[in-house]
Write an enzyme that holds these catalytic residues in place. Structure first.
Site, mmCIF file in Angstrom:
data_model
loop_
_atom_site.group_PDB
_atom_site.id
_atom_site.type_symbol
_atom_site.label_atom_id
_atom_site.label_comp_id
_atom_site.label_asym_id
_atom_site.label_seq_id
_atom_site.Cartn_x
_atom_site.Cartn_y
_atom_site.Cartn_z
ATOM 1 N N CYS A 133 0.792 -1.231 0.000
ATOM 2 C CA CYS A 133 0.000 0.000 0.000
ATOM 3 C C CYS A 133 0.823 1.280 0.000
ATOM 4 O O CYS A 133 0.274 2.377 0.018
ATOM 5 C CB CYS A 133 -0.987 -0.043 1.155
ATOM 6 S SG CYS A 133 -2.109 -1.452 0.945
ATOM 7 N N LYS B 190 -8.284 9.334 1.752
ATOM 8 C CA LYS B 190 -8.974 8.035 1.830
ATOM 9 C C LYS B 190 -10.385 8.204 2.382
ATOM 10 O O LYS B 190 -11.238 7.338 2.201
ATOM 11 C CB LYS B 190 -8.167 7.053 2.674
ATOM 12 C CG LYS B 190 -6.855 6.629 2.004
ATOM 13 C CD LYS B 190 -6.146 5.540 2.776
ATOM 14 C CE LYS B 190 -4.839 5.125 2.108
ATOM 15 N NZ LYS B 190 -3.772 6.141 2.181
ATOM 16 N N PHE C 278 1.621 -3.124 4.661
ATOM 17 C CA PHE C 278 1.927 -4.466 5.153
ATOM 18 C C PHE C 278 3.396 -4.758 4.822
ATOM 19 O O PHE C 278 3.921 -4.275 3.824
ATOM 20 C CB PHE C 278 1.061 -5.508 4.430
ATOM 21 C CG PHE C 278 -0.333 -5.649 4.969
ATOM 22 C CD1 PHE C 278 -0.881 -4.712 5.819
ATOM 23 C CD2 PHE C 278 -1.110 -6.745 4.615
ATOM 24 C CE1 PHE C 278 -2.170 -4.855 6.305
ATOM 25 C CE2 PHE C 278 -2.408 -6.897 5.095
ATOM 26 C CZ PHE C 278 -2.932 -5.957 5.938
ATOM 27 N N HIS D 52 -9.518 3.123 0.552
ATOM 28 C CA HIS D 52 -8.108 2.766 0.467
ATOM 29 C C HIS D 52 -7.851 2.090 -0.874
ATOM 30 O O HIS D 52 -8.233 0.941 -1.075
ATOM 31 C CB HIS D 52 -7.733 1.835 1.621
ATOM 32 C CG HIS D 52 -6.251 1.632 1.793
ATOM 33 N ND1 HIS D 52 -5.344 1.833 0.764
ATOM 34 C CD2 HIS D 52 -5.533 1.248 2.869
ATOM 35 C CE1 HIS D 52 -4.131 1.572 1.212
ATOM 36 N NE2 HIS D 52 -4.208 1.225 2.481
ATOM 37 N N GLU E 174 0.378 6.947 13.147
ATOM 38 C CA GLU E 174 0.860 7.946 12.188
ATOM 39 C C GLU E 174 0.921 9.328 12.845
ATOM 40 O O GLU E 174 1.908 10.066 12.696
ATOM 41 C CB GLU E 174 -0.055 7.984 10.960
ATOM 42 C CG GLU E 174 0.442 8.951 9.878
ATOM 43 C CD GLU E 174 -0.362 8.855 8.582
ATOM 44 O OE1 GLU E 174 -1.429 8.194 8.569
ATOM 45 O OE2 GLU E 174 0.078 9.449 7.581
ATOM 46 N N HIS F 269 -1.179 8.908 5.220
ATOM 47 C CA HIS F 269 -1.604 7.562 4.874
ATOM 48 C C HIS F 269 -3.051 7.407 5.357
ATOM 49 O O HIS F 269 -3.891 6.920 4.617
ATOM 50 C CB HIS F 269 -0.663 6.533 5.504
ATOM 51 C CG HIS F 269 -0.919 5.133 5.049
ATOM 52 N ND1 HIS F 269 -0.865 4.773 3.720
ATOM 53 C CD2 HIS F 269 -1.253 4.003 5.717
ATOM 54 C CE1 HIS F 269 -1.151 3.478 3.600
ATOM 55 N NE2 HIS F 269 -1.391 2.992 4.793
#
Lengths: 401, 84, 401
Positions: C162, C323, C388, C328, C304, C293
């Site tokens: 991602c 997002k 990830f 996402h 974050e 993010h």
């Protein structure tokens, strides 16, 4: 692009785990081939052939190796009962149970190879260097099996969301590189390139760039492909009817660092990566061939070597009659060096092919203890091309310090 | 009773496999996170396997309390009450 | 060393296709969330996603035939076609091999993998369609772009989940800085699919109707899709052709948590920010806006924000998450972030975090640009991408000085 050296490596392949297993396998098969039909020099090639350099016939390309029974690796029916796989591979024997029980096979093969490559290079990872040491691995689409099986669960379970959360990261293509970082505590640049047959050479280019740009001091660079019914059937269904090559599996990993490397990055200098080039030419035919010819020409120029000194070409070709890489490479080099197709030993290994080729080159003892040059090529069905020129140093096991 | 209920042994096997332990390494009160380095993914997977094995749906909202084998067993007993 | 600028933008998104519609979407705080139509979601408790139902590849693509490519490749190629048109570049004026492509992705051709898996379930492995199997490799995302735009340079797919678009932009930046290329198309693409929907639901990370990053009651992501490609070129090349220049790529940083496959790591993310600032030769106080993010999970947004506090101290710039509007979009996400950040600089506004209602006391001091876009001058944008595998990547974009 030059100035990057290899200080150690490992493979997990049908030959076994580690450098020694590959060396032994090559000594056996190449020795047998040399005794029988040395220096056959098949050259049904373009009119580029001029002189065959000294040392031609090395490494001697062996006859195709017999695949082994692989039915133990699949609960599903396989298109053929044989393939080139490390059937008795058990990740627990290498890494223990903790943290490994939910690895997929690709991750397990890669993480074991990464650890062994660190050992081979004599690199100790600690808090002083872990942020300067990274990983880049090549793949086709991660673990096709993990991804497809996860989807299958959503189709066959009573409720489509009753999937195993622990396995979810395995469906993501960066799983192997991420797990290698976790296992060995590698906090530097961590990447996954997904370009199939080109993936190892692209990983080598990515890793070389990361070092050259100063983002890290060293990178584990490799590629992995697992044996699975998914890949076996893909090989079978997409190959030419009646002449399907056996499906193979392997991980090959190399420790790359700067020539003026820090002490921790390994005492040996086993090989030097001189040039890496890529290109794209879709559609097959002469225009597409030109993409690879152009890659090789640029690589030779950047490496600053005499093409006549390149004594072998390691290609990713799989079909016995296939010269899709060899012919454009010879056209660019202006002569016909020996060819080595690792698919003859290890079957169709897709992303891992280039890594196996480089390992095979480094594991083959040359007749004369002098530095030697190899050209590695890759070509994908869609039109991607890549070339690398590597100089292997003699006495690979010795320290240059 | 915990000692004689065969479900306890089955739960022990399930939990041990997900937490990558030998069954005998897992004690009834050992904390999954503190003592066995379990994360939330593993806890969710334990619930999923219980769901499949015993046909009992333990809500994910109870996850924070299910921090050892005894607590998981108690939850199974609680949620199977009336189901026989 | 060359400077690198952004001269073309190609968003194919749920809030708008093409730079004009996408800009309007950001300014209006448009929601692209709708009931899932690309697969049967009836068995799932949560049934919304950020699909792009208005995507008609045949209306955007000129050279490639949509049916021969998977949905993610179509997204990538269409986005690149839009970016090229936006840039005003005539590709014939770029020397062959001097224009390349880097596409990031999480799940590659996930829709194709799901289709062949459904065939497996129906008819066994032998029932998989060979033509579809040929569309499975993830490397085809970049190849779709190279074929569509007829580019002979590098054609690389990066599969770092991602944060993959930021990896792609970073690598393209390196190729331009070092003179390897003059023009690069970089970004990412992914498609909504069953397995990711199931996996995120199972992790407890999928919300029902609205994604609300940085809100106290945030409850997870919505999956999304699309293609986000930026055309980058060297400043010299852009000036020589009289191009409209949106912004400059200042640099980037990547690192790896090496701790957990899915849980974000505060210290590691903070280190990634510091590395990005160092590589871009800027200081935290230079940053005017952080395109987060911001997935909308309790864990991501908290970690974050804490990492931002660690690096920025008491001068934290506005931080918003697009997002909230698009869901996402996985491998495309940081590409959309880079496009949004570029537009923020070019037009002087901050994209909002929509669906925001309740401050989170744990994030006190963080300005999420709630619900309404804000007109303000922006000179430097930090675009965050995490993933990830602990694959963190952060790109810095600035006004051209």
């Amino acid at each position: 692009m030059s100035g990057v050296v290899i200080t150690g490596w490992s493979t997990t392949s049908p030959a076994g785990v580690g450098r020694a297993a590959l060396v032994d396998r090559l000594a056996t098969v190449v020795g047998a081939a040399a005794a029988g039909t040395a220096a056959t020099g098949d050259s049904p090639l373009v009119g580029a052939a001029t002189a065959v350099p000294d040392g031609a016939g090395w490494p001697v390309e062996p006859p195709p190796a017999d695949p082994v029974e692989v039915t133990a690796l699949s609960d599903e029916p396989l298109p053929t009962p044989t393939g080139h796989a490390l059937v008795d591979f058990d990740v627990r024997a290498h890494l223990g149970r903790k943290g490994t029980s939910f690895y997929d096979r690709a991750t397990a093969l890669a993480v074991v190879a990464c650890g062994d490559a660190l050992r081979d290079a004599a690199v100790e990872v600690d808090d002083t260097n872990r942020s300067r040491l990274g990983v880049v691995l090549g793949t086709s689409l991660g673990s096709f099996r993990s991804t497809s099986d996860y989807t299958r669960e959503t189709l066959v379970q009573d409720k489509p969301y009753l999937v195993n959360p622990v396995l979810f990261p395995n469906t993501v293509m960066n799983c192997a590189a991420g797990q290698a970082a976790i296992r060995y505590g590698l906090r530097g640049v961590n990447a996954t390139v997904a370009t199939g047959p080109l993936a190892f050479l692209d990983a080598l280019r990515y890793g070389t760039n990361a070092i050259a740009r100063g983002y890290v001091d060293a990178m584990l660079v490799g590629a992995v492909e697992e044996f699975s019914p998914h890949r076996a059937w893909t090989t079978w269904l997409t190959g030419q009817p009646g002449r399907s090559i056996p499906t193979g599996e392997a991980a090959a990993v190399f420790l790359l660092t700067r020539a003026d490397r820090p002490d921790w990055a390994g005492p040996r200098r086993e090989a030097e990566v001189l040039a890496l080039t890529t290109g794209y030419g879709p559609g097959g035919g002469p225009a597409a061939d030109q993409a690879l010819t152009g890659c090789v020409t640029r690589a030779v120029r950047r490496a600053g070597v005499d093409p006549a000194d390149i004594s072998c070409v390691l290609t990713g070709e799989t079909d016995p009659d296939d010269t899709d890489e060899y012919a454009p490479a010879c056209a660019a080099l202006g002569h016909v060096p020996a060819r080595m197709r690792v698919s003859r030993l290890f079957g169709r290994c897709d992303a891992a092919t280039g890594g196996l080729a480089l390992a095979t080159f480094l594991a083959s003892e040359p007749p004369e203890p002098t530095p030697r040059l190899a050209l590695l090529t890759g070509r994908s069905p869609d039109g991607g091309t890549a070339a690398a020129i590597v100089r292997g140093w003699p006495g690979a096991g010795a320290s240059d310090r | 009773m915990t000692q004689t209920d065969p479900r306890m042994a089955e739960l022990r096997d399930i939990v041990a496999e997900v937490l990558e332990l030998e069954p005998e390494e897992l004690t009834e009160t050992g904390d999954f996170a503190e003592d066995y380095q379990a994360d939330s993914l593993r806890a969710i997977e334990i619930l999923a396997r219980i769901d499949k094995k015993f046909k009992i749906e333990i809500p994910q909202s109870e996850l924070p309390q299910l921090n050892n084998l005894k607590a998981v067993y108690d939850a199974v007993v609680r949620h199977s009450a009336g189901q026989v | 060393m060359h400077r690198v600028v952004v001269t073309g933008l190609g968003p194919v998104s749920s809030i708008g296709i093409g730079v004009s519609a996408f800009t309007d979407g950001l300014r209006e705080g448009r929601s692209g969330i709708s009931p899932i139509s690309s697969f049967d979601a009836s068995g799932f408790p949560h049934r919304n996603a950020g699909e792009v139902p208005g995507f008609r590849p045949e209306t955007l693509l000129r050279r490639i035939e949509a049916a021969r490519w998977g949905r993610s490749g179509q997204f990538a190629a269409a986005a690149a076609r839009l970016a090229l048109a936006d840039s005003g570049l005539d590709p014939a004026t770029v020397a062959a091999g001097r224009a390349g492509v880097v596409v990031g992705t999480t799940s590659g051709e996930s829709v194709v993998v799901e289709a062949v898996t459904a065939q497996q379930v129906e008819a066994g492995f032998g029932g998989m369609d060979p033509d579809l199997l040929g569309q499975v490799p993830a490397g085809r995302l970049a190849h779709a772009v190279s074929t569509e735009l007829d580019l002979a340079g590098e054609s690389l797919t990066l599969a770092t989940a991602c944060s993959a678009s930021n990896y792609a932009i970073g690598y393209a930046y390196d190729m331009l800085v070092t003179g390897e290329a003059e023009v690069m198309f970089a970004g990412g693409a992914d498609s909504v699919c069953r397995w990711a929907h199931a996996g995120f639901f199972r992790l407890g990370a999928l919300t029902a109707d609205a994604c609300s990053p940085f809100d106290r009651n945030r409850s997870g992501i919505l999956t999304g899709e699309g293609g986000a490609i930026l055309m980058l070129e060297t400043l010299d090349h852009a000036r020589a052709r009289g191009a409209r220049i949106y912004a400059e790529v200042l640099g980037y940083g990547v690192n790896c948590d090496a701790s957990h496959p899915v849980a974000p790591d505060r210290a590691s993310i903070a280190n990634c920010m510091r590395a990005a600032h160092r590589n871009a030769s800027i200081k935290p106080e230079d940053v005017d806006y952080i395109c987060a993010h911001g997935t909308g999970t309790p864990a991501n947004d908290s970690v974050e924000a804490q990492a931002i506090f660690d690096v920025f101290g008491d001068r934290v710039p506005p931080v918003s998450s697009i997002k909230s509007m698009m869901g996402h979009t996985m491998g495309a996400a940081s590409g959309f972030g880079a496009i949004a950040g570029t537009l923020a600089i070019a037009h002087g506004f901050l994209p909002p975090t929509i669906n925001w209602s309740t401050p989170d006391p744990a994030l006190a001091g963080l300005d999420p640009v709630p619900n309404t876009a804000r007109e303000t001058g922006v000179r430097v944008v930090q675009n965050n991408g995490f993933a990830f595998g602990g694959n963190n990547a952060i790109v810095l974009i600035g006004a051209v000085e």
